[in-house]
Design a protein around this motif. Structure first.
Motif, mmCIF file in Angstrom:
data_model
loop_
_atom_site.group_PDB
_atom_site.id
_atom_site.type_symbol
_atom_site.label_atom_id
_atom_site.label_comp_id
_atom_site.label_asym_id
_atom_site.label_seq_id
_atom_site.Cartn_x
_atom_site.Cartn_y
_atom_site.Cartn_z
ATOM 1 N N LEU A 142 32.724 3.737 30.515
ATOM 2 C CA LEU A 142 31.853 4.901 30.419
ATOM 3 C C LEU A 142 30.569 4.623 31.194
ATOM 4 O O LEU A 142 30.062 3.497 31.201
ATOM 5 C CB LEU A 142 31.507 5.193 28.954
ATOM 6 C CG LEU A 142 32.663 5.144 27.946
ATOM 7 C CD1 LEU A 142 32.154 5.409 26.546
ATOM 8 C CD2 LEU A 142 33.743 6.139 28.335
ATOM 9 N N SER A 143 30.041 5.645 31.837
ATOM 10 C CA SER A 143 28.808 5.486 32.600
ATOM 11 C C SER A 143 27.820 6.581 32.226
ATOM 12 O O SER A 143 28.192 7.753 32.087
ATOM 13 C CB SER A 143 29.101 5.545 34.106
ATOM 14 O OG SER A 143 27.919 5.309 34.852
ATOM 15 N N PHE A 144 26.574 6.183 32.051
ATOM 16 C CA PHE A 144 25.503 7.109 31.679
ATOM 17 C C PHE A 144 24.322 6.883 32.618
ATOM 18 O O PHE A 144 23.971 5.743 32.922
ATOM 19 C CB PHE A 144 25.043 6.867 30.237
ATOM 20 C CG PHE A 144 26.142 6.914 29.215
ATOM 21 C CD1 PHE A 144 26.433 8.087 28.532
ATOM 22 C CD2 PHE A 144 26.897 5.779 28.930
ATOM 23 C CE1 PHE A 144 27.441 8.131 27.584
ATOM 24 C CE2 PHE A 144 27.904 5.807 27.986
ATOM 25 C CZ PHE A 144 28.183 6.989 27.312
ATOM 26 N N LYS A 145 23.707 7.958 33.059
ATOM 27 C CA LYS A 145 22.555 7.855 33.944
ATOM 28 C C LYS A 145 21.424 8.722 33.405
ATOM 29 O O LYS A 145 21.649 9.862 32.989
ATOM 30 C CB LYS A 145 22.914 8.315 35.359
ATOM 31 C CG LYS A 145 21.763 8.219 36.367
ATOM 32 C CD LYS A 145 22.095 8.898 37.686
ATOM 33 C CE LYS A 145 23.233 8.191 38.405
ATOM 34 N NZ LYS A 145 23.468 8.792 39.749
ATOM 35 N N ARG A 146 20.209 8.162 33.398
ATOM 36 C CA ARG A 146 19.039 8.918 32.968
ATOM 37 C C ARG A 146 17.892 8.672 33.947
ATOM 38 O O ARG A 146 17.587 7.527 34.284
ATOM 39 C CB ARG A 146 18.593 8.496 31.556
ATOM 40 C CG ARG A 146 19.589 8.821 30.444
ATOM 41 C CD ARG A 146 19.753 10.311 30.242
ATOM 42 N NE ARG A 146 20.620 10.632 29.120
ATOM 43 C CZ ARG A 146 21.953 10.699 29.191
ATOM 44 N NH1 ARG A 146 22.570 10.466 30.358
ATOM 45 N NH2 ARG A 146 22.668 11.004 28.142
ATOM 46 N N ASP A 147 17.270 9.747 34.413
ATOM 47 C CA ASP A 147 16.045 9.651 35.192
ATOM 48 C C ASP A 147 14.878 9.795 34.224
ATOM 49 O O ASP A 147 14.828 10.749 33.432
ATOM 50 C CB ASP A 147 15.992 10.757 36.247
ATOM 51 C CG ASP A 147 17.057 10.559 37.323
ATOM 52 O OD1 ASP A 147 17.152 9.431 37.849
ATOM 53 O OD2 ASP A 147 17.799 11.514 37.614
ATOM 54 N N ALA A 178 23.336 10.650 23.163
ATOM 55 C CA ALA A 178 22.198 11.076 22.353
ATOM 56 C C ALA A 178 21.129 9.988 22.293
ATOM 57 O O ALA A 178 19.929 10.265 22.400
ATOM 58 C CB ALA A 178 22.679 11.428 20.942
ATOM 59 N N GLY A 179 21.561 8.735 22.128
ATOM 60 C CA GLY A 179 20.600 7.644 22.072
ATOM 61 C C GLY A 179 19.801 7.505 23.356
ATOM 62 O O GLY A 179 18.580 7.292 23.329
ATOM 63 N N LEU A 180 20.460 7.641 24.500
ATOM 64 C CA LEU A 180 19.759 7.517 25.776
ATOM 65 C C LEU A 180 18.832 8.700 26.034
ATOM 66 O O LEU A 180 17.791 8.554 26.685
ATOM 67 C CB LEU A 180 20.759 7.351 26.913
ATOM 68 C CG LEU A 180 21.538 6.026 26.877
ATOM 69 C CD1 LEU A 180 22.554 5.978 28.019
ATOM 70 C CD2 LEU A 180 20.602 4.828 26.944
ATOM 71 N N ASP A 181 19.195 9.869 25.531
ATOM 72 C CA ASP A 181 18.259 11.000 25.600
ATOM 73 C C ASP A 181 16.998 10.680 24.805
ATOM 74 O O ASP A 181 15.875 10.946 25.256
ATOM 75 C CB ASP A 181 18.919 12.268 25.047
ATOM 76 C CG ASP A 181 19.963 12.843 25.983
ATOM 77 O OD1 ASP A 181 19.970 12.484 27.179
ATOM 78 O OD2 ASP A 181 20.796 13.658 25.505
ATOM 79 N N ASN A 182 17.202 10.097 23.604
ATOM 80 C CA ASN A 182 16.052 9.705 22.784
ATOM 81 C C ASN A 182 15.214 8.651 23.496
ATOM 82 O O ASN A 182 13.979 8.694 23.480
ATOM 83 C CB ASN A 182 16.523 9.146 21.439
ATOM 84 C CG ASN A 182 17.213 10.172 20.570
ATOM 85 O OD1 ASN A 182 17.057 11.373 20.769
ATOM 86 N ND2 ASN A 182 17.971 9.704 19.601
ATOM 87 N N ALA A 220 14.899 8.093 26.740
ATOM 88 C CA ALA A 220 14.133 8.677 27.846
ATOM 89 C C ALA A 220 12.878 9.372 27.330
ATOM 90 O O ALA A 220 11.787 9.210 27.886
ATOM 91 C CB ALA A 220 15.007 9.645 28.630
ATOM 92 N N GLY A 221 13.026 10.123 26.237
ATOM 93 C CA GLY A 221 11.869 10.805 25.666
ATOM 94 C C GLY A 221 10.828 9.833 25.143
ATOM 95 O O GLY A 221 9.622 10.033 25.327
ATOM 96 N N ALA A 222 11.294 8.755 24.492
ATOM 97 C CA ALA A 222 10.363 7.762 23.955
ATOM 98 C C ALA A 222 9.631 7.036 25.076
ATOM 99 O O ALA A 222 8.419 6.809 25.004
ATOM 100 C CB ALA A 222 11.114 6.771 23.070
#
Length: 308
Positions: A25-30, A154-158, A160-162
């Protein structure tokens, strides 16, 4: 990071399903924060406790947290009416602001549900950064891929916000770590140097142990009184402490904070991090010069230690 096991069954997969147990699985966050700040939000135990829960209905309890190569993090994911989910995370590689590698073992009621190898790559683009997380998953129960996608997403969204409301201050102090820690964690000396230049502290009560608190007023050069309340969570001697900042005694929380202490060529590298409760509070703090004032505070610590 605990996957959302609500999205999966805990039934063991049949032998015929072995080929379906493996997934990458791959996840990317800017992220609107520098890589150095993102790294602190990704790795600091106090920061991970802020963003790790995938949803508000999930409570995370951290039993261990040791972010160094060979160290591990153990947490319990608690959902009302369901068995606790245990997640063990072991750090295999840590290259600050660049890359981390860890293993993850998820279990419930003593039965292993999944194992995974998690690689996080961070790249810097100035005031912004990018995080790419790759999860090599081996499921020992059916449909774990869906749970991982939901939980990690969901964790990576959190995260990024933090990270976008995190402030990180660092200073190398020319003194051994034992001495710097002693100046910080001594109830007699902490009030003597805490605060920016020209500020003083008036303590009401102070207990710097885990579970303790410091209730005090900071008094500005013009006599303005700023009520403060710090509640201490984890205290790991000569390594780190975590605490919450409240607006006055028992007031609303405005930040989760931590301080870490590392040996640095005979000196001590001090990192002070704060995740503000809202983006508005973070911007307000930056606006009134919290970065500069915080660096002044660490400068006072250095001068205090040098004078001892």
């Amino acid at each position: 990071m605990t996957p959302n096991l609500n999205a999966s069954s805990t039934t063991r997969a049949a032998p015929d399903d072995r080929r379906d147990r493996f997934a990458t699985l791959s996840f990317k966050r800017d992220v609107a924060a520098p890589s150095s700040v993102l790294w602190q939000a990704w790795t600091a135990p106090a920061a991970r406790a802020v963003w790790a829960s995938p949803t508000p209905s999930v409570t995370m309890e951290f039993l261990e947290a040791d972010t160094r190569v060979g160290g591990r993090e153990v947490s319990l994911c608690k959902v009302e009416g369901q068995p606790d989910i245990r997640c063990e995370n072991g750090w295999l590689e840590l290259q600050p602001a660049v890359c981390s590698v860890n293993y993850e073992v998820v279990s419930s009621e003593g039965v292993t549900q999944s194992v995974a190898l998690v690689t996080a790559d961070i790249s810097d683009t100035g005031e912004r950064s990018q995080l790419v997380v790759t999860v090599q998953l081996s499921s020992l129960a059916e449909d774990m891929e869906a749970g991982y996608r939901q939980g990690f997403g969901a964790g990576l969204d959190n995260l990024a916000g933090a990270a976008e409301r995190t402030m990180v201050l660092q200073r190398v102090i020319k003194a051994p770590r034992t001495v710097v820690w002693g100046a910080w964690m001594n109830p007699e000396t902490l009030p003597q140097w805490w605060g920016p230049d020209g500020f003083s502290c008036r303590t009401k009560r102070i207990d710097l142990r885990a579970g303790g608190e410091w209730v005090f007023d900071m008094i500005g050069p013009d006599g303005t009184v700023f009520p403060n309340h710090h509640r201490y969570g984890e205290v790991r001697a000569e390594e780190r402490l975590g605490y919450t900042l409240l607006w006055g005694e028992n007031g609303p929380k405005h930040a989760d904070a931590w301080a870490s202490f590392e040996d640095h060529d005979g000196a001590t590298k001090v990192t002070l991090g704060m995740i503000f409760s809202t983006a508005a509070e973070f911007q307000e703090a930056k606006g009134f010069g919290a970065v500069e004032l915080g660096l002044e505070t660490l400068g006072k610590l250095e001068r205090f230690v040098a004078a001892q």
